[in-house]
Design an enzyme around this catalytic site. Sequence first.
Site, short mmCIF file in Angstrom:
data_model
loop_
_atom_site.label_atom_id
_atom_site.label_comp_id
_atom_site.label_asym_id
_atom_site.label_seq_id
_atom_site.Cartn_x
_atom_site.Cartn_y
_atom_site.Cartn_z
N ASP A 67 0.81 -1.22 0.00
CA ASP A 67 0.00 0.00 0.00
C ASP A 67 0.84 1.27 0.00
O ASP A 67 2.07 1.23 0.20
CB ASP A 67 -0.96 0.00 1.20
CG ASP A 67 -0.31 -0.51 2.50
OD1 ASP A 67 0.93 -0.47 2.58
OD2 ASP A 67 -1.04 -0.94 3.39
N ASP A 136 -7.84 -2.46 14.27
CA ASP A 136 -9.21 -2.77 13.83
C ASP A 136 -9.25 -4.04 12.97
O ASP A 136 -10.27 -4.33 12.35
CB ASP A 136 -9.83 -1.57 13.09
CG ASP A 136 -9.08 -1.21 11.81
OD1 ASP A 136 -8.15 -1.94 11.41
OD2 ASP A 136 -9.43 -0.18 11.19
N HIS A 138 -7.38 -4.73 10.29
CA HIS A 138 -7.09 -4.59 8.85
C HIS A 138 -5.77 -5.24 8.47
O HIS A 138 -4.84 -5.33 9.29
CB HIS A 138 -7.13 -3.12 8.39
CG HIS A 138 -6.02 -2.25 8.90
ND1 HIS A 138 -6.22 -1.00 9.41
CD2 HIS A 138 -4.66 -2.45 8.96
CE1 HIS A 138 -5.06 -0.46 9.76
NE2 HIS A 138 -4.10 -1.32 9.49
N GLU A 143 -9.81 -1.79 5.45
CA GLU A 143 -10.47 -1.45 6.70
C GLU A 143 -11.76 -2.26 6.86
O GLU A 143 -12.24 -2.87 5.90
CB GLU A 143 -10.80 0.06 6.69
CG GLU A 143 -9.57 0.95 6.59
CD GLU A 143 -8.74 1.00 7.87
OE1 GLU A 143 -8.77 0.03 8.66
OE2 GLU A 143 -8.04 2.01 8.07
C1 F6R Z 1 1.29 -1.37 6.14
C2 F6R Z 1 0.03 -2.08 6.29
C3 F6R Z 1 -0.80 -2.00 7.54
C4 F6R Z 1 0.01 -2.22 8.81
C5 F6R Z 1 -0.88 -2.12 10.04
C6 F6R Z 1 -0.11 -2.29 11.33
O1 F6R Z 1 1.87 -1.62 4.88
O2 F6R Z 1 -0.34 -2.73 5.37
O3 F6R Z 1 -1.82 -2.97 7.46
O4 F6R Z 1 0.62 -3.48 8.76
O5 F6R Z 1 -1.52 -0.89 10.05
O6 F6R Z 1 0.79 -1.25 11.47
P1 F6R Z 1 1.90 -1.25 12.63
O7 F6R Z 1 2.84 -2.35 12.30
O8 F6R Z 1 2.54 0.10 12.52
O9 F6R Z 1 1.17 -1.45 13.90
#
Ligand code: F6R
Length: 263
Positions: A67, A136, A138, A143
């Site tokens: 992403d 959440d 994701h 989301e």
């Molecule tokens: C990032 C991504 C997100 C993160 C998620 C957790 O490329 O795809 O799904 O993996 O938001 O983020 P952290 O590791 O910062 O808690």
Amino acid sequence: MRVIIAKDYDGISRTAASIIAKEIRAKPRAVLGLATGSTPLGTYKELIRMHKEESLDFSGVRTFNLDEYFGLPPEHPQSYHTFMSENFFDYVNVKAENVSIPDGTVTDVESFCAGYEESIRKAGGIDLQLLGIGRDGHIGFNEPGSSLGSRTRLKTLAEETVRDNARFFGGEEKVPRLALTMGIGTILEARKLVMLASGAEKAGAVKNAIEGPLSSQVTASALQLHPQVAVVIDEKAARLLDRREYYLYVEKMAEQVEHDTGI
Ligand code: F6R
């Protein structure tokens, strides 16, 4: 689904890096799906160490990131392009032409997203996709409410995600509200998935993803549909799992089988 419970963050980083290294050693032209955020930082550090000290070679590796924030140019300090350079690509020998990260500046979003999917297909599909998980539930920026069949597209970030990512931007108001992300359908097509989670604040999401019902409200629960998943989590993130003891026992048995038979 393998659920690997490591003692702490270093433990998940070492485990994830060794799974990725094994993939690259078995297939030097492996196609990796990569994630950003805090969780995989230790994994990237360990892979960099393996590159320097154990000659882990990335010269044939092709990568696709999950992403990118919409509206951020690649050179923006908080873009995922910058993140990947600063935390991984600048220290290993992945060739620049073998790196793909969604471009947050595109104007024709639909054709860009279709093209991103096409490049993954042309590369032969993703062999191993690394994932983190949001509070959440994701994966990528899929989301709650994202279709479990979704493809690469523009997604609106949930308020919780904006709040969680404010730490990187120095304030909630500076966090982009939109992102380009691979869809759940895209992620499920990877041949192997490795999802990381660390810390007590991820325990609820991990529980819902692994032991909850399959639901678009917790998009990580879609991993339950995939035949080759390793969920690599530390003890704090595993805290709410009902079958924690069983997962630990299964891993012990797997080690034993490996030890006895050399598989
Ligand atoms: C990032 C991504 C997100 C993160 C998620 C957790 O490329 O795809 O799904 O993996 O938001 O983020 P952290 O590791 O910062 O808690």
